[in-house]
Design a protein around this motif. Sequence first.
Motif, PDB file in Angstrom:
ATOM      1  N   TRP A   1       0.813  -1.216   0.000  1.00 25.62           N
ATOM      2  CA  TRP A   1       0.000   0.000   0.000  1.00 25.62           C
ATOM      3  C   TRP A   1       0.848   1.268   0.000  1.00 25.62           C
ATOM      4  N   TYR A   2       2.089   1.188   0.499  1.00 28.27           N
ATOM      5  CA  TYR A   2       2.845   2.396   0.791  1.00 28.27           C
ATOM      6  C   TYR A   2       4.116   2.586  -0.033  1.00 28.27           C
TER       7      TYR A   2
ATOM      8  N   TYR B   1      -7.901   3.365   8.470  1.00 28.41           N
ATOM      9  CA  TYR B   1      -7.382   4.023   7.270  1.00 28.41           C
ATOM     10  C   TYR B   1      -7.024   2.998   6.199  1.00 28.41           C
TER      11      TYR B   1
ATOM     12  N   LEU C   1      -8.509   2.850   2.591  1.00 30.30           N
ATOM     13  CA  LEU C   1      -7.582   2.994   1.469  1.00 30.30           C
ATOM     14  C   LEU C   1      -7.726   1.842   0.493  1.00 30.30           C
ATOM     15  N   SER C   2      -7.899   0.644   1.000  1.00 33.75           N
ATOM     16  CA  SER C   2      -7.988  -0.529   0.126  1.00 33.75           C
ATOM     17  C   SER C   2      -9.177  -0.438  -0.829  1.00 33.75           C
TER      18      SER C   2
ATOM     19  N   VAL D   1      -6.879   9.963  -4.367  1.00 33.23           N
ATOM     20  CA  VAL D   1      -5.458   9.618  -4.354  1.00 33.23           C
ATOM     21  C   VAL D   1      -4.994   9.399  -5.791  1.00 33.23           C
TER      22      VAL D   1
ATOM     23  N   ARG E   1       2.314   5.514  -4.912  1.00 37.97           N
ATOM     24  CA  ARG E   1       1.503   5.196  -3.735  1.00 37.97           C
ATOM     25  C   ARG E   1       2.126   5.656  -2.422  1.00 37.97           C
TER      26      ARG E   1
ATOM     27  N   CYS F   1       0.401   7.696   0.203  1.00 34.15           N
ATOM     28  CA  CYS F   1      -0.552   7.078   1.125  1.00 34.15           C
ATOM     29  C   CYS F   1       0.069   6.663   2.449  1.00 34.15           C
TER      30      CYS F   1
ATOM     31  N   PHE G   1      -2.324  10.367   3.517  1.00 34.42           N
ATOM     32  CA  PHE G   1      -2.455   9.909   4.901  1.00 34.42           C
ATOM     33  C   PHE G   1      -2.751  11.088   5.830  1.00 34.42           C
TER      34      PHE G   1
ATOM     35  N   TRP H   1      -6.282  12.546   5.228  1.00 33.32           N
ATOM     36  CA  TRP H   1      -7.319  11.632   5.740  1.00 33.32           C
ATOM     37  C   TRP H   1      -7.411  11.730   7.257  1.00 33.32           C
TER      38      TRP H   1
ATOM     39  N   VAL I   1     -11.767   6.838   0.535  1.00 41.16           N
ATOM     40  CA  VAL I   1     -10.686   7.131  -0.407  1.00 41.16           C
ATOM     41  C   VAL I   1     -11.119   6.650  -1.783  1.00 41.16           C
TER      42      VAL I   1
END
Length: 418
Positions: free
Chosen positions: A194-195, A240, A244-245, A355, A366, A369, A376, A379, A391
């Motif tokens: 994710w990051y 979060y 986010l997913s 995003v 990414r 995020c 991040f 949010w 998101v």
Amino acid sequence: MRLGSMHFGVNYTPSRGWLHHWLDFDPDEVRADLDSIAALGLDHIRVFPLWPVFQPNRTLVRPRAVEQLAAVVDAAAERGLDVGVDGLQGHLSSFDFLPSWTTTWHRRNIFTDPDVVRAQAHYLSVLAAALADRPNFLGMTVGNEINQFSGAPHPDPDRIDAGQAGRWLRRMLAACEEAAPGRMHLHASYDAAWYDGTHPFTPAHSARLGAATAVHSWVFNGTAQRYGPHGAATERHAAYLVELSKAWAEDASRPVWLQEVGAPAPHIPPGRAAAFTEATVRNVLDCPDVWGVTWWCSHDVDRSLADFPELEYGLGLLTNDRRVKPAGEAMALLVREFRQGGLPSPEPRRTALAVDAGDVWEAPFRSVCRPGGAVFEAWMRIASAGGRPAVVLEQHADDAGHLAARGITEVLRAEQVP
């Protein structure tokens, strides 16, 4: 197998011998562990066959090991517990568990070598087929954070690109589905997916492949260090990740499984573990489409076992002599409150944060995020002010049909959030 309601469970770490218990399997000890888990009011466990123990040779999946796995599933059923099974372990609590036929003199890429991939698919299909007729078998997770083998910071990674990662995941998931049709087969990555824009396992892989999206929330990733153990961002990190997913999901109601979350000391001091547990779970329960919360982990690691990172020893809801800890009491109270109707179902989240991570499948940008990133931070500012942000991908920010399907009526960019 309960698929239509909210689920509360725990990742099963045996109280005697940790996951090395497969080498000295004792069904009475397993039953006692499961009794202590069921007493918390939980409804499922996630279990971890160790890959080298179950498949010590490329062409041998040990029948006795498979029988022992089935015995755990059956013992769980007797206590009203459903079971999800992780296949390729893979990586657990800082240790790698790779079979000897993939390392040193037999070193080969576990994601691309044809013989290894064929053997992995066979192994997963054997486990899934052995459990397919059990009503309490939820399904297979391909492996526990096996994405960590694909890049830094692993000391000896199997390098692949996003396309190769996707092909490997599809092959593994297809093997599980063919062997046990209709179960909740999925895969799980740690949060580099994710990051980290350079990581080959991507948000789209997590949110579009498999029957559900798994997220693993660990605040030792920089969140607790940056925002503190009492910080709103620390307590909302799991929520979060859930939201986010959904930005990458094609199905507006795709289930999200918070498959790992825990209170790691000293990032979360032991005296704050119960409060962190309660706050984290309550925040997640305010997210629509959550399939369940599975805490890491059931029982502490026995101090007689050496070389675990210090934080791994105390993550259990129960001690390794099966006494309930404050975090376990907090989880049990939350489960009871939910079952009694004290926690209402969440409403749709009307405001979404856009995003722009670049290409949908590769998401090279990414990093916006991650903790400290623009998305991040924005949010968390909205959430800390009492908002309930969702998101959405920038590619869908003007897609009226997509927004309507998710109940979104307003889209903001990070720079618009004061």
